[in-house]
Design an enzyme around this catalytic site. Structure first.
Site, PDB file in Angstrom:
ATOM      1  N   PRO A  91     -12.699  20.776 -10.168  1.00 37.61           N
ATOM      2  CA  PRO A  91     -12.508  19.328 -10.261  1.00 37.61           C
ATOM      3  C   PRO A  91     -12.396  18.863 -11.714  1.00 37.61           C
ATOM      4  O   PRO A  91     -13.017  19.451 -12.599  1.00 37.61           O
ATOM      5  CB  PRO A  91     -13.778  18.757  -9.607  1.00 37.61           C
ATOM      6  CG  PRO A  91     -14.794  19.841  -9.652  1.00 37.61           C
ATOM      7  CD  PRO A  91     -14.055  21.131  -9.662  1.00 37.61           C
ATOM      8  N   ASP A  92     -11.604  17.783 -11.907  1.00 36.28           N
ATOM      9  CA  ASP A  92     -11.619  17.195 -13.259  1.00 36.28           C
ATOM     10  C   ASP A  92     -12.799  16.228 -13.278  1.00 36.28           C
ATOM     11  O   ASP A  92     -13.699  16.322 -12.418  1.00 36.28           O
ATOM     12  CB  ASP A  92     -10.267  16.541 -13.581  1.00 36.28           C
ATOM     13  CG  ASP A  92      -9.950  15.334 -12.709  1.00 36.28           C
ATOM     14  OD1 ASP A  92      -8.786  14.884 -12.722  1.00 36.28           O
ATOM     15  OD2 ASP A  92     -10.863  14.841 -12.011  1.00 36.28           O
ATOM     16  N   PHE A  93     -12.836  15.305 -14.221  1.00 39.65           N
ATOM     17  CA  PHE A  93     -14.025  14.438 -14.349  1.00 39.65           C
ATOM     18  C   PHE A  93     -13.796  13.066 -13.718  1.00 39.65           C
ATOM     19  O   PHE A  93     -14.644  12.581 -12.958  1.00 39.65           O
ATOM     20  CB  PHE A  93     -14.393  14.288 -15.836  1.00 39.65           C
ATOM     21  CG  PHE A  93     -14.886  15.571 -16.439  1.00 39.65           C
ATOM     22  CD1 PHE A  93     -14.007  16.458 -17.051  1.00 39.65           C
ATOM     23  CD2 PHE A  93     -16.235  15.928 -16.357  1.00 39.65           C
ATOM     24  CE1 PHE A  93     -14.460  17.666 -17.589  1.00 39.65           C
ATOM     25  CE2 PHE A  93     -16.696  17.128 -16.892  1.00 39.65           C
ATOM     26  CZ  PHE A  93     -15.805  17.995 -17.500  1.00 39.65           C
ATOM     27  N   ARG A  94     -12.636  12.428 -14.051  1.00 43.18           N
ATOM     28  CA  ARG A  94     -12.508  10.995 -13.749  1.00 43.18           C
ATOM     29  C   ARG A  94     -11.543  10.669 -12.604  1.00 43.18           C
ATOM     30  O   ARG A  94     -11.361   9.502 -12.297  1.00 43.18           O
ATOM     31  CB  ARG A  94     -12.087  10.258 -15.036  1.00 43.18           C
ATOM     32  CG  ARG A  94     -13.183  10.324 -16.095  1.00 43.18           C
ATOM     33  CD  ARG A  94     -12.787   9.742 -17.448  1.00 43.18           C
ATOM     34  NE  ARG A  94     -13.900   9.867 -18.378  1.00 43.18           N
ATOM     35  CZ  ARG A  94     -14.204  10.995 -19.018  1.00 43.18           C
ATOM     36  NH1 ARG A  94     -13.448  12.082 -18.856  1.00 43.18           N
ATOM     37  NH2 ARG A  94     -15.259  11.085 -19.828  1.00 43.18           N
TER      38      ARG A  94
ATOM     39  N   GLN B 284     -10.194  20.583 -24.280  1.00 44.84           N
ATOM     40  CA  GLN B 284     -11.455  19.874 -24.025  1.00 44.84           C
ATOM     41  C   GLN B 284     -12.223  20.582 -22.913  1.00 44.84           C
ATOM     42  O   GLN B 284     -13.340  20.210 -22.599  1.00 44.84           O
ATOM     43  CB  GLN B 284     -11.180  18.422 -23.619  1.00 44.84           C
ATOM     44  CG  GLN B 284     -10.429  17.616 -24.670  1.00 44.84           C
ATOM     45  CD  GLN B 284      -9.968  16.295 -24.135  1.00 44.84           C
ATOM     46  OE1 GLN B 284     -10.700  15.286 -24.167  1.00 44.84           O
ATOM     47  NE2 GLN B 284      -8.762  16.247 -23.610  1.00 44.84           N
ATOM     48  N   ASN B 285     -11.586  21.587 -22.312  1.00 46.76           N
ATOM     49  CA  ASN B 285     -12.185  22.262 -21.157  1.00 46.76           C
ATOM     50  C   ASN B 285     -13.217  23.292 -21.597  1.00 46.76           C
ATOM     51  O   ASN B 285     -13.125  23.854 -22.683  1.00 46.76           O
ATOM     52  CB  ASN B 285     -11.089  22.940 -20.314  1.00 46.76           C
ATOM     53  CG  ASN B 285     -10.115  21.925 -19.757  1.00 46.76           C
ATOM     54  OD1 ASN B 285     -10.411  20.723 -19.721  1.00 46.76           O
ATOM     55  ND2 ASN B 285      -8.938  22.380 -19.361  1.00 46.76           N
TER      56      ASN B 285
ATOM     57  N   ASP C  71     -13.999  25.763 -19.302  1.00 47.66           N
ATOM     58  CA  ASP C  71     -13.874  26.843 -18.304  1.00 47.66           C
ATOM     59  C   ASP C  71     -13.359  28.142 -18.911  1.00 47.66           C
ATOM     60  O   ASP C  71     -13.230  29.147 -18.217  1.00 47.66           O
ATOM     61  CB  ASP C  71     -12.985  26.375 -17.123  1.00 47.66           C
ATOM     62  CG  ASP C  71     -11.609  25.875 -17.583  1.00 47.66           C
ATOM     63  OD1 ASP C  71     -11.041  25.022 -16.886  1.00 47.66           O
ATOM     64  OD2 ASP C  71     -11.116  26.330 -18.643  1.00 47.66           O
TER      65      ASP C  71
ATOM     66  N   HIS D 127     -14.973  21.011 -27.023  1.00 49.95           N
ATOM     67  CA  HIS D 127     -16.269  20.678 -26.399  1.00 49.95           C
ATOM     68  C   HIS D 127     -17.082  21.920 -26.113  1.00 49.95           C
ATOM     69  O   HIS D 127     -17.886  21.958 -25.189  1.00 49.95           O
ATOM     70  CB  HIS D 127     -16.030  19.858 -25.124  1.00 49.95           C
ATOM     71  CG  HIS D 127     -15.388  18.531 -25.422  1.00 49.95           C
ATOM     72  ND1 HIS D 127     -14.677  17.811 -24.505  1.00 49.95           N
ATOM     73  CD2 HIS D 127     -15.315  17.823 -26.581  1.00 49.95           C
ATOM     74  CE1 HIS D 127     -14.207  16.705 -25.066  1.00 49.95           C
ATOM     75  NE2 HIS D 127     -14.573  16.697 -26.322  1.00 49.95           N
TER      76      HIS D 127
ATOM     77  N   CYS E 283     -31.622  27.860 -27.376  1.00 56.35           N
ATOM     78  CA  CYS E 283     -32.914  27.239 -27.056  1.00 56.35           C
ATOM     79  C   CYS E 283     -33.077  25.940 -27.854  1.00 56.35           C
ATOM     80  O   CYS E 283     -32.856  25.931 -29.071  1.00 56.35           O
ATOM     81  CB  CYS E 283     -34.065  28.197 -27.416  1.00 56.35           C
ATOM     82  SG  CYS E 283     -35.677  27.378 -27.318  1.00 56.35           S
TER      83      CYS E 283
ATOM     84  N   SER F 203      -7.110  12.469 -19.574  1.00 59.37           N
ATOM     85  CA  SER F 203      -7.030  10.999 -19.479  1.00 59.37           C
ATOM     86  C   SER F 203      -7.123  10.377 -20.869  1.00 59.37           C
ATOM     87  O   SER F 203      -7.011   9.167 -21.028  1.00 59.37           O
ATOM     88  CB  SER F 203      -8.177  10.473 -18.612  1.00 59.37           C
ATOM     89  OG  SER F 203      -9.428  10.798 -19.241  1.00 59.37           O
TER      90      SER F 203
HETATM   91  N1  APR Z   1      -1.535  17.734 -13.144  1.00 63.22           N
HETATM   92  C1  APR Z   1      -1.442  16.745 -14.078  1.00 63.22           C
HETATM   93  N2  APR Z   1      -2.448  15.890 -14.377  1.00 63.22           N
HETATM   94  C2  APR Z   1      -3.596  16.047 -13.683  1.00 63.22           C
HETATM   95  C3  APR Z   1      -3.781  17.047 -12.702  1.00 63.22           C
HETATM   96  C4  APR Z   1      -2.686  17.908 -12.441  1.00 63.22           C
HETATM   97  N3  APR Z   1      -2.771  18.879 -11.527  1.00 63.22           N
HETATM   98  N4  APR Z   1      -5.046  16.929 -12.199  1.00 63.22           N
HETATM   99  C5  APR Z   1      -5.623  15.892 -12.846  1.00 63.22           C
HETATM  100  N5  APR Z   1      -4.753  15.355 -13.733  1.00 63.22           N
HETATM  101  C6  APR Z   1      -4.987  14.276 -14.703  1.00 63.22           C
HETATM  102  C7  APR Z   1      -5.781  13.115 -14.167  1.00 63.22           C
HETATM  103  O1  APR Z   1      -4.912  12.130 -13.637  1.00 63.22           O
HETATM  104  C8  APR Z   1      -6.472  12.609 -15.422  1.00 63.22           C
HETATM  105  O2  APR Z   1      -5.666  11.675 -16.125  1.00 63.22           O
HETATM  106  O3  APR Z   1      -5.782  14.849 -15.714  1.00 63.22           O
HETATM  107  C9  APR Z   1      -6.623  13.862 -16.287  1.00 63.22           C
HETATM  108  C10 APR Z   1      -8.048  14.396 -16.302  1.00 63.22           C
HETATM  109  O4  APR Z   1      -8.837  13.438 -16.983  1.00 63.22           O
HETATM  110  P1  APR Z   1     -10.421  13.597 -17.010  1.00 63.22           P
HETATM  111  O5  APR Z   1     -10.912  13.862 -15.632  1.00 63.22           O
HETATM  112  O6  APR Z   1     -10.961  12.426 -17.771  1.00 63.22           O
HETATM  113  O7  APR Z   1     -10.661  14.944 -17.831  1.00 63.22           O
HETATM  114  P2  APR Z   1     -10.560  15.106 -19.410  1.00 63.22           P
HETATM  115  O8  APR Z   1      -9.540  14.165 -19.989  1.00 63.22           O
HETATM  116  O9  APR Z   1     -10.393  16.554 -19.682  1.00 63.22           O
HETATM  117  O10 APR Z   1     -12.032  14.635 -19.894  1.00 63.22           O
HETATM  118  C11 APR Z   1     -12.306  14.724 -21.269  1.00 63.22           C
HETATM  119  O11 APR Z   1     -14.582  14.055 -20.777  1.00 63.22           O
HETATM  120  O12 APR Z   1     -16.557  14.239 -19.583  1.00 63.22           O
HETATM  121  C12 APR Z   1     -15.889  14.607 -20.724  1.00 63.22           C
HETATM  122  O13 APR Z   1     -16.376  16.551 -21.917  1.00 63.22           O
HETATM  123  C13 APR Z   1     -15.743  16.109 -20.756  1.00 63.22           C
HETATM  124  O14 APR Z   1     -13.949  17.401 -21.740  1.00 63.22           O
HETATM  125  C14 APR Z   1     -14.240  16.325 -20.867  1.00 63.22           C
HETATM  126  C15 APR Z   1     -13.771  15.007 -21.446  1.00 63.22           C
END
Ligand code: APR
Length: 296
Positions: free
Chosen positions: A55-58, A130-131, A133, A150, A158, A232
């Site tokens: 899963p992504d975050f937002r 930023q990942n 994984d 990150h 520790c 995002s």
């Molecule tokens: N193809 C294209 N875009 C995608 C896909 C996909 N298969 N899946 C998700 N997305 C887009 C979403 O629409 C969103 O705009 O990827 C973006 C993911 O955004 P976030 O969930 O905010 O993840 P990210 O930008 O990596 O977050 C940045 O936030 O919580 C912190 O440290 C954490 O590194 C993370 C940082």
């Protein structure tokens, strides 16, 4: 006035000057720029791994929406990754870590494979991911080409005595939802993975590389194409790279949704795996990789 203020957010110039310097208006322009580019800088986020089930975050189906804040005793999902909260009580983080933060699979997405292809073709200057994984490493991206903005789930430290262990050595405790404690005698410290929490500084390497790759041009060659994938662009300072790219350097965004806060010459809005597949077809490049998850 107000308008200039709004546009000045785009960093190295307002929208008019950025657009006036734009070299990319069509997909064909993008392919042409890719052909000649030799110092591509990539900024990527969780969106490049979601097709693997991570899963992504937002997003609506992202990590933050999946958390039961009530049971975690939190008021905001980002507190899971907040250093002050962790030092008061590491339970919420380790409850979440056991679920999604220790991917064991060695499968990469077509988007990861595309990044490896850019490296193979001698076109990649740097990847700012930023990942956490570590899938870019599994895809075969060289350490010198990587900036893990990150951190990553590789080493852990520790919080009391600074002793270092591997995250792998913590896996049994993490998977069991326990709090890993320091192994050192007489130390009662909690172990924290070396991922960057809110409230924590990014690795020094981040600022050094941004300075040499993007801002000052330094000893290494300057960026000639900026490619932003699956993020995002909501978390600073990583997202600020998108507005520090020099004027006249093409800015390309590949993401499910457009960005409201940053200027891009072209945005391919959709699945990044499909976008990179279309790009490779247009370039006549073979997008295959031994660990690549087959396209659905
Ligand atoms: N193809 C294209 N875009 C995608 C896909 C996909 N298969 N899946 C998700 N997305 C887009 C979403 O629409 C969103 O705009 O990827 C973006 C993911 O955004 P976030 O969930 O905010 O993840 P990210 O930008 O990596 O977050 C940045 O936030 O919580 C912190 O440290 C954490 O590194 C993370 C940082």
């Amino acid at each position: 006035g107000e308008d200039e203020g709004a546009f000045s957010r785009f960093g190295t110039g307002d929208v008019e000057s950025l657009a006036a310097h734009s070299k990319i208006h069509t997909f064909g322009d993008l392919l042409r720029e890719l052909e000649t580019a030799q110092n591509i800088v990539v900024l990527c986020g969780a969106g490049i791994s979601t097709s693997l089930g991570i899963p992504d975050f937002r997003s609506a189906d992202g990590l933050y929406k999946s958390l039961d804040l009530e049971s975690l005793g939190l008021s905001d999902p980002q507190e899971v990754f907040d250093l002050e909260v962790f030092d008061q009580d590491p339970t919420p983080f380790y409850r979440v870590a056991s679920k999604v933060m220790m991917p064991t699979q060695a499968l990469i997405s077509p988007t990861h494979a595309f990044l490896k292809l850019l490296q193979d073709k001698g076109k990649l200057l740097r990847i700012y991911t930023q990942n956490i994984d570590d899938l870019e490493h599994i895809a075969g991206i060289e350490e010198s080409k990587m900036v893990q903005c990150h951190g990553a789930f590789h080493m852990a430290t520790c919080r009391q005595c600074g002793a270092k262990v591997t995250c792998e050595s913590l896996r049994p405790e993490i998977v069991a939802g326990e709090i890993p404690m320091c192994r050192r005698k007489r130390c009662e410290g909690v172990i924290k993975p070396d991922i960057v929490f809110f409230g924590e500084a990014l690795p020094d390497r981040f600022r050094h590389m941004v300075r040499s790759d993007i801002i000052m041009g330094g000893p290494t060659p300057k960026v000639d194409l900026f490619l932003c994938l699956g993020t995002s662009l909501k978390v600073s300072p990583a997202c600020d790279i998108a507005k520090q790219v020099p004027l006249g350097v093409p800015r390309v965004y590949i993401n499910r949704e457009p960005s409201a806060r940053f200027y891009f010459d072209i945005s391919l809005c959709g699945e990044s795996d499909l976008a990179v597949q279309a790009i490779c077809e247009g370039m006549g490049w073979d997008l295959s990789h031994p660990q690549m998850k087959p396209m659905d």
